[in-house]
Scaffold this active site. Structure first.
Site, PDB file in Angstrom:
ATOM      1  CG  ASP A 118     -20.650 -29.759   8.838  1.00 29.23           C
ATOM      2  OD1 ASP A 118     -19.611 -30.811   9.250  1.00 29.23           O
ATOM      3  OD2 ASP A 118     -20.235 -29.203   8.428  1.00 29.23           O
ATOM      4  CG  ASP A 163     -18.589 -26.564  10.527  1.00 23.63           C
ATOM      5  OD1 ASP A 163     -17.734 -27.042   9.448  1.00 23.63           O
ATOM      6  OD2 ASP A 163     -18.823 -25.199   9.963  1.00 23.63           O
ATOM      7  CE  LYS A 239     -17.519 -29.660   7.101  1.00 29.03           C
ATOM      8  NZ  LYS A 239     -17.834 -28.141   7.260  1.00 29.03           N
ATOM      9  CB  CYS A 284     -20.106 -28.023   4.790  1.00 28.26           C
ATOM     10  SG  CYS A 284     -20.177 -26.792   5.398  1.00 28.26           S
TER      11      CYS A 284
END
Length: 367
Positions: A118, A163, A239, A284
Protein backbone atom coordinates in the site's frame (compact mmCIF):
# COMPACT_ATOMS: atom_id res chain seq x y z
CA UNK A 1 49.57 -22.55 17.95
CA UNK A 2 46.49 -21.88 15.82
CA UNK A 3 43.57 -20.00 17.33
CA UNK A 4 41.01 -22.73 18.12
CA UNK A 5 38.12 -20.37 17.39
CA UNK A 6 39.49 -19.64 13.92
CA UNK A 7 39.96 -23.34 13.21
CA UNK A 8 36.40 -24.07 14.32
CA UNK A 9 35.09 -21.23 12.16
CA UNK A 10 36.99 -22.59 9.13
CA UNK A 11 35.68 -26.09 9.77
CA UNK A 12 32.17 -24.69 10.06
CA UNK A 13 32.46 -22.86 6.73
CA UNK A 14 33.82 -25.99 5.05
CA UNK A 15 31.03 -28.13 6.50
CA UNK A 16 28.42 -25.60 5.42
CA UNK A 17 29.83 -25.51 1.89
CA UNK A 18 29.63 -29.30 1.78
CA UNK A 19 26.00 -29.29 2.97
CA UNK A 20 25.03 -26.58 0.48
CA UNK A 21 26.64 -28.48 -2.38
CA UNK A 22 24.88 -31.68 -1.31
CA UNK A 23 21.46 -30.04 -1.20
CA UNK A 24 22.02 -28.53 -4.65
CA UNK A 25 23.16 -31.85 -6.11
CA UNK A 26 21.10 -33.67 -8.73
CA UNK A 27 18.19 -35.85 -7.68
CA UNK A 28 20.05 -38.97 -8.86
CA UNK A 29 22.79 -38.43 -6.29
CA UNK A 30 20.54 -37.02 -3.56
CA UNK A 31 20.33 -40.21 -1.49
CA UNK A 32 24.09 -40.67 -1.49
CA UNK A 33 24.68 -37.01 -0.59
CA UNK A 34 22.10 -37.20 2.19
CA UNK A 35 23.98 -40.11 3.73
CA UNK A 36 27.29 -38.27 3.38
CA UNK A 37 25.85 -35.25 5.15
CA UNK A 38 24.37 -37.41 7.91
CA UNK A 39 27.73 -39.13 8.44
CA UNK A 40 29.52 -35.78 8.60
CA UNK A 41 27.53 -34.75 11.68
CA UNK A 42 27.02 -38.22 13.20
CA UNK A 43 30.37 -37.91 14.95
CA UNK A 44 29.97 -41.00 17.14
CA UNK A 45 28.69 -43.07 14.18
CA UNK A 46 25.77 -44.50 16.15
CA UNK A 47 23.27 -43.98 13.32
CA UNK A 48 21.55 -41.03 14.99
CA UNK A 49 22.05 -37.29 15.25
CA UNK A 50 21.99 -36.50 18.94
CA UNK A 51 20.84 -33.14 20.18
CA UNK A 52 24.44 -31.86 20.28
CA UNK A 53 25.21 -33.23 16.80
CA UNK A 54 22.08 -31.57 15.41
CA UNK A 55 23.13 -28.37 17.18
CA UNK A 56 26.48 -28.52 15.36
CA UNK A 57 24.67 -28.85 12.04
CA UNK A 58 22.52 -25.83 12.87
CA UNK A 59 25.51 -23.78 13.96
CA UNK A 60 26.98 -24.33 10.51
CA UNK A 61 23.73 -23.68 8.63
CA UNK A 62 22.38 -20.65 10.49
CA UNK A 63 24.72 -17.76 9.92
CA UNK A 64 24.13 -15.36 12.78
CA UNK A 65 21.46 -12.77 12.09
CA UNK A 66 19.91 -11.40 15.29
CA UNK A 67 20.06 -14.31 17.72
CA UNK A 68 22.79 -14.84 20.35
CA UNK A 69 24.25 -18.22 21.36
CA UNK A 70 21.66 -18.88 24.04
CA UNK A 71 18.67 -18.01 21.87
CA UNK A 72 20.13 -20.07 19.00
CA UNK A 73 20.29 -23.11 21.28
CA UNK A 74 16.66 -22.56 22.32
CA UNK A 75 15.58 -22.28 18.69
CA UNK A 76 17.53 -25.43 17.75
CA UNK A 77 15.82 -27.38 20.55
CA UNK A 78 12.48 -26.20 19.14
CA UNK A 79 13.45 -27.33 15.63
CA UNK A 80 14.60 -30.73 16.88
CA UNK A 81 11.31 -31.30 18.68
CA UNK A 82 9.39 -30.49 15.49
CA UNK A 83 11.54 -32.69 13.26
CA UNK A 84 11.94 -35.61 15.69
CA UNK A 85 8.81 -37.53 14.71
CA UNK A 86 9.18 -40.30 17.31
CA UNK A 87 10.15 -37.79 20.03
CA UNK A 88 13.17 -39.72 21.27
CA UNK A 89 15.33 -36.59 21.41
CA UNK A 90 17.44 -37.40 18.34
CA UNK A 91 17.15 -37.78 14.57
CA UNK A 92 17.33 -41.20 12.97
CA UNK A 93 18.52 -41.62 9.39
CA UNK A 94 14.90 -41.87 8.24
CA UNK A 95 13.97 -38.67 10.06
CA UNK A 96 17.03 -36.95 8.62
CA UNK A 97 15.98 -37.94 5.09
CA UNK A 98 12.78 -35.97 5.64
CA UNK A 99 14.83 -33.04 6.96
CA UNK A 100 17.08 -33.32 3.94
CA UNK A 101 14.29 -33.20 1.37
CA UNK A 102 12.01 -30.66 3.00
CA UNK A 103 13.59 -28.75 5.88
CA UNK A 104 17.12 -28.10 4.58
CA UNK A 105 15.73 -27.37 1.11
CA UNK A 106 13.71 -24.47 2.52
CA UNK A 107 16.64 -23.22 4.57
CA UNK A 108 19.41 -23.44 1.95
CA UNK A 109 17.47 -22.87 -1.27
CA UNK A 110 14.74 -20.36 -0.37
CA UNK A 111 12.59 -18.58 -2.95
CA UNK A 112 12.09 -14.99 -1.89
CA UNK A 113 9.26 -12.54 -2.48
CA UNK A 114 9.15 -8.86 -1.57
CA UNK A 115 5.58 -7.80 -0.76
CA UNK A 116 5.28 -4.01 -0.87
CA UNK A 117 2.13 -3.01 0.98
CA UNK A 118 0.00 0.00 0.00
CA UNK A 119 2.61 2.61 -0.94
CA UNK A 120 -0.22 4.70 -2.39
CA UNK A 121 -0.77 8.43 -2.81
CA UNK A 122 -3.53 8.76 -0.22
CA UNK A 123 -1.33 7.27 2.52
CA UNK A 124 1.59 9.52 1.57
CA UNK A 125 0.19 12.86 0.52
CA UNK A 126 -3.57 12.45 0.29
CA UNK A 127 -6.72 12.02 2.38
CA UNK A 128 -5.22 9.51 4.83
CA UNK A 129 -1.63 10.75 4.96
CA UNK A 130 0.28 9.01 7.72
CA UNK A 131 1.76 12.33 8.79
CA UNK A 132 -1.75 13.29 10.00
CA UNK A 133 -2.18 10.10 12.04
CA UNK A 134 -1.40 9.86 15.78
CA UNK A 135 2.22 8.72 15.31
CA UNK A 136 2.90 11.65 12.96
CA UNK A 137 5.17 9.54 10.76
CA UNK A 138 5.62 10.69 7.17
CA UNK A 139 5.46 7.72 4.81
CA UNK A 140 7.58 9.19 2.01
CA UNK A 141 10.96 8.04 3.43
CA UNK A 142 10.04 4.39 2.82
CA UNK A 143 10.20 4.93 -0.95
CA UNK A 144 14.00 5.30 -1.36
CA UNK A 145 14.54 2.39 1.04
CA UNK A 146 12.23 0.13 -1.00
CA UNK A 147 13.72 1.34 -4.29
CA UNK A 148 17.20 0.57 -3.03
CA UNK A 149 16.17 -3.01 -2.21
CA UNK A 150 14.58 -3.40 -5.64
CA UNK A 151 17.79 -2.14 -7.28
CA UNK A 152 20.21 -4.21 -5.25
CA UNK A 153 18.52 -7.38 -3.99
CA UNK A 154 17.70 -10.28 -6.28
CA UNK A 155 14.18 -11.13 -5.15
CA UNK A 156 12.57 -13.96 -7.08
CA UNK A 157 9.14 -12.31 -6.91
CA UNK A 158 7.94 -8.74 -6.29
CA UNK A 159 4.31 -8.01 -5.36
CA UNK A 160 2.63 -4.64 -4.84
CA UNK A 161 -0.59 -4.58 -2.82
CA UNK A 162 -3.11 -1.75 -3.19
CA UNK A 163 -6.17 -0.71 -1.24
CA UNK A 164 -8.80 -0.55 -3.98
CA UNK A 165 -12.03 0.56 -2.35
CA UNK A 166 -15.47 1.22 -3.85
CA UNK A 167 -17.02 4.60 -2.99
CA UNK A 168 -19.46 3.03 -0.50
CA UNK A 169 -16.77 1.18 1.44
CA UNK A 170 -17.56 0.24 5.03
CA UNK A 171 -14.36 1.76 6.42
CA UNK A 172 -15.08 5.34 5.32
CA UNK A 173 -16.21 7.77 8.01
CA UNK A 174 -18.29 9.47 5.35
CA UNK A 175 -20.34 6.25 4.97
CA UNK A 176 -21.05 5.56 8.65
CA UNK A 177 -24.72 6.46 8.22
CA UNK A 178 -25.50 4.09 5.35
CA UNK A 179 -25.32 0.92 7.48
CA UNK A 180 -27.04 0.27 10.82
CA UNK A 181 -24.84 0.13 13.91
CA UNK A 182 -25.23 -2.70 16.40
CA UNK A 183 -26.47 -1.73 19.89
CA UNK A 184 -23.09 -2.85 21.28
CA UNK A 185 -21.29 -0.07 19.38
CA UNK A 186 -19.92 2.37 21.94
CA UNK A 187 -19.72 5.11 19.31
CA UNK A 188 -22.93 6.29 17.64
CA UNK A 189 -22.97 7.32 14.00
CA UNK A 190 -23.70 10.99 14.74
CA UNK A 191 -20.72 11.13 17.14
CA UNK A 192 -18.19 9.28 14.99
CA UNK A 193 -14.79 10.82 14.27
CA UNK A 194 -11.73 9.63 12.32
CA UNK A 195 -10.03 6.65 13.98
CA UNK A 196 -13.10 5.79 16.11
CA UNK A 197 -14.21 2.15 16.21
CA UNK A 198 -17.84 1.22 15.61
CA UNK A 199 -19.71 -2.08 15.35
CA UNK A 200 -21.94 -2.55 12.31
CA UNK A 201 -25.06 -4.71 12.59
CA UNK A 202 -24.02 -7.12 9.86
CA UNK A 203 -23.68 -10.89 9.71
CA UNK A 204 -21.18 -11.51 11.12
CA UNK A 205 -20.95 -8.39 13.28
CA UNK A 206 -18.27 -6.11 11.89
CA UNK A 207 -16.03 -4.08 14.18
CA UNK A 208 -14.58 -1.30 12.08
CA UNK A 209 -12.12 1.55 12.53
CA UNK A 210 -13.41 4.57 10.63
CA UNK A 211 -10.98 6.23 8.23
CA UNK A 212 -11.36 9.21 5.93
CA UNK A 213 -12.35 8.07 2.43
CA UNK A 214 -9.19 6.85 0.74
CA UNK A 215 -7.84 4.80 -2.17
CA UNK A 216 -11.11 4.90 -4.10
CA UNK A 217 -10.99 2.72 -7.19
CA UNK A 218 -9.64 4.60 -10.21
CA UNK A 219 -8.65 7.71 -8.23
CA UNK A 220 -5.27 9.43 -7.97
CA UNK A 221 -5.18 8.52 -4.28
CA UNK A 222 -5.36 4.81 -5.05
CA UNK A 223 -2.36 4.81 -7.37
CA UNK A 224 1.13 3.80 -6.33
CA UNK A 225 3.32 6.82 -5.67
CA UNK A 226 5.08 8.07 -8.76
CA UNK A 227 8.51 7.80 -7.11
CA UNK A 228 8.09 4.15 -6.17
CA UNK A 229 9.95 1.86 -8.55
CA UNK A 230 7.60 -0.60 -10.26
CA UNK A 231 9.51 -3.55 -11.71
CA UNK A 232 8.51 -4.91 -15.10
CA UNK A 233 7.84 -8.43 -13.85
CA UNK A 234 6.06 -7.39 -10.66
CA UNK A 235 2.54 -8.39 -9.65
CA UNK A 236 -0.27 -6.17 -8.30
CA UNK A 237 -2.81 -7.47 -5.78
CA UNK A 238 -5.89 -5.34 -5.06
CA UNK A 239 -7.57 -5.65 -1.66
CA UNK A 240 -10.57 -4.12 0.06
CA UNK A 241 -12.62 -4.38 -3.11
CA UNK A 242 -15.85 -5.44 -1.36
CA UNK A 243 -17.92 -2.55 0.02
CA UNK A 244 -18.99 -4.62 3.04
CA UNK A 245 -15.71 -5.63 4.66
CA UNK A 246 -12.27 -4.06 5.06
CA UNK A 247 -9.07 -5.85 4.09
CA UNK A 248 -5.98 -4.82 6.01
CA UNK A 249 -4.08 -7.92 4.95
CA UNK A 250 -2.94 -8.48 1.39
CA UNK A 251 -4.06 -12.11 1.89
CA UNK A 252 -7.51 -11.98 3.53
CA UNK A 253 -10.37 -9.63 4.33
CA UNK A 254 -10.77 -8.70 8.00
CA UNK A 255 -13.55 -11.26 8.57
CA UNK A 256 -11.57 -13.99 6.78
CA UNK A 257 -14.49 -14.66 4.48
CA UNK A 258 -12.58 -14.25 1.23
CA UNK A 259 -8.98 -14.03 0.15
CA UNK A 260 -7.06 -12.30 -2.57
CA UNK A 261 -5.02 -14.19 -5.16
CA UNK A 262 -1.79 -13.58 -3.20
CA UNK A 263 -1.39 -16.96 -1.50
CA UNK A 264 -2.14 -18.82 -4.74
CA UNK A 265 0.34 -16.62 -6.59
CA UNK A 266 3.15 -17.14 -4.08
CA UNK A 267 2.46 -20.87 -3.87
CA UNK A 268 2.43 -21.24 -7.65
CA UNK A 269 5.82 -19.50 -7.81
CA UNK A 270 7.12 -21.80 -5.00
CA UNK A 271 7.92 -18.90 -2.69
CA UNK A 272 9.24 -19.90 0.74
CA UNK A 273 10.30 -16.50 2.17
CA UNK A 274 8.13 -13.37 2.26
CA UNK A 275 9.75 -10.01 2.99
CA UNK A 276 7.08 -7.45 3.95
CA UNK A 277 7.35 -3.65 3.93
CA UNK A 278 5.28 -0.54 3.25
CA UNK A 279 2.32 1.21 4.88
CA UNK A 280 1.10 1.13 7.52
CA UNK A 281 3.34 -0.82 9.88
CA UNK A 282 0.73 -1.48 12.56
CA UNK A 283 -2.21 -1.99 10.20
CA UNK A 284 -1.85 -3.44 6.70
CA UNK A 285 1.82 -4.41 6.93
CA UNK A 286 1.31 -6.11 10.28
CA UNK A 287 -1.78 -8.04 9.16
CA UNK A 288 -0.08 -9.11 5.94
CA UNK A 289 2.95 -10.39 7.85
CA UNK A 290 0.75 -12.29 10.34
CA UNK A 291 -1.15 -14.00 7.56
CA UNK A 292 2.07 -14.82 5.70
CA UNK A 293 3.19 -16.73 8.81
CA UNK A 294 -0.22 -18.41 9.09
CA UNK A 295 0.17 -19.64 5.51
CA UNK A 296 3.58 -21.15 6.33
CA UNK A 297 5.81 -18.56 4.67
CA UNK A 298 9.08 -17.76 6.40
CA UNK A 299 8.36 -14.11 7.10
CA UNK A 300 10.68 -11.11 7.43
CA UNK A 301 9.51 -7.58 8.28
CA UNK A 302 11.79 -4.88 6.85
CA UNK A 303 11.37 -2.29 9.57
CA UNK A 304 13.03 0.80 8.10
CA UNK A 305 10.88 0.35 4.98
CA UNK A 306 7.70 0.79 7.06
CA UNK A 307 5.87 3.66 8.74
CA UNK A 308 2.84 3.39 11.01
CA UNK A 309 -0.27 4.99 12.47
CA UNK A 310 0.17 4.68 16.24
CA UNK A 311 3.45 4.34 18.15
CA UNK A 312 2.04 2.02 20.81
CA UNK A 313 0.47 -0.23 18.17
CA UNK A 314 3.73 -0.27 16.20
CA UNK A 315 5.54 -1.65 19.26
CA UNK A 316 2.74 -4.16 19.85
CA UNK A 317 2.87 -5.30 16.22
CA UNK A 318 6.65 -5.79 16.37
CA UNK A 319 6.35 -7.85 19.55
CA UNK A 320 3.49 -10.01 18.22
CA UNK A 321 5.22 -10.71 14.91
CA UNK A 322 8.42 -11.80 16.63
CA UNK A 323 6.40 -14.01 18.97
CA UNK A 324 4.75 -15.67 15.96
CA UNK A 325 8.16 -16.40 14.39
CA UNK A 326 8.79 -13.46 12.07
CA UNK A 327 12.23 -11.88 11.84
CA UNK A 328 12.41 -8.09 12.07
CA UNK A 329 15.41 -6.61 10.24
CA UNK A 330 16.72 -3.45 8.65
CA UNK A 331 16.92 -3.14 4.88
CA UNK A 332 20.73 -3.32 4.83
CA UNK A 333 20.47 -6.94 6.07
CA UNK A 334 18.01 -8.09 3.40
CA UNK A 335 20.49 -8.59 0.57
CA UNK A 336 22.65 -10.90 2.66
CA UNK A 337 19.59 -12.83 3.82
CA UNK A 338 18.31 -13.35 0.28
CA UNK A 339 21.83 -14.35 -0.85
CA UNK A 340 22.24 -16.79 2.04
CA UNK A 341 25.07 -14.91 3.75
CA UNK A 342 22.79 -14.44 6.75
CA UNK A 343 20.40 -17.18 7.84
CA UNK A 344 18.13 -16.55 10.80
CA UNK A 345 17.42 -19.56 12.98
CA UNK A 346 13.89 -18.24 13.57
CA UNK A 347 13.20 -18.93 9.90
CA UNK A 348 14.57 -22.44 10.38
CA UNK A 349 11.90 -22.93 13.02
CA UNK A 350 9.18 -21.90 10.54
CA UNK A 351 10.61 -24.36 8.01
CA UNK A 352 10.45 -27.08 10.68
CA UNK A 353 6.87 -26.10 11.53
CA UNK A 354 5.95 -26.53 7.86
CA UNK A 355 7.47 -30.02 7.76
CA UNK A 356 5.76 -30.99 11.01
CA UNK A 357 2.35 -29.80 9.77
CA UNK A 358 2.79 -31.58 6.44
CA UNK A 359 3.70 -34.87 8.15
CA UNK A 360 0.65 -34.64 10.42
CA UNK A 361 -1.60 -34.00 7.42
CA UNK A 362 -0.11 -36.97 5.57
CA UNK A 363 -0.62 -39.18 8.61
CA UNK A 364 -4.29 -38.25 8.83
CA UNK A 365 -4.78 -38.62 5.08
CA UNK A 366 -5.79 -34.97 4.59
CA UNK A 367 -3.27 -34.43 1.78
Amino acid sequence: MADVRNVEALQGRQSLQFVENCVKSSASSSREKCEECFSLYDVDSDGYLSRDEFLNLCKDVFVKCNEDEQSLTTLVDHMLKLLDTDQDGRLSKEEFKICWCYWLKQVLEPVSALVIVDVQNDFLEGSLSLSQCPAGQCGLPVIPVINNMLDNVQFDVVVYSKDWHPKDHISFLENVNIRPLHPSSKVKSEEAKPFDTVVFDTSPLTEQVLWPAHCIQGSWGAELHKNLKVVDNGYVVNKGTSPHVDSYSAFWDNNKLSQTELVQLLSKLRVTDVYVCGLAYDICVGFTARHAIDHGFRTVLVEDACRGVDLENIEKTRFELRKKGAVVVQSDQVGDMVDGKLRAAELGVQAAVNVNVALKLLKTGRV
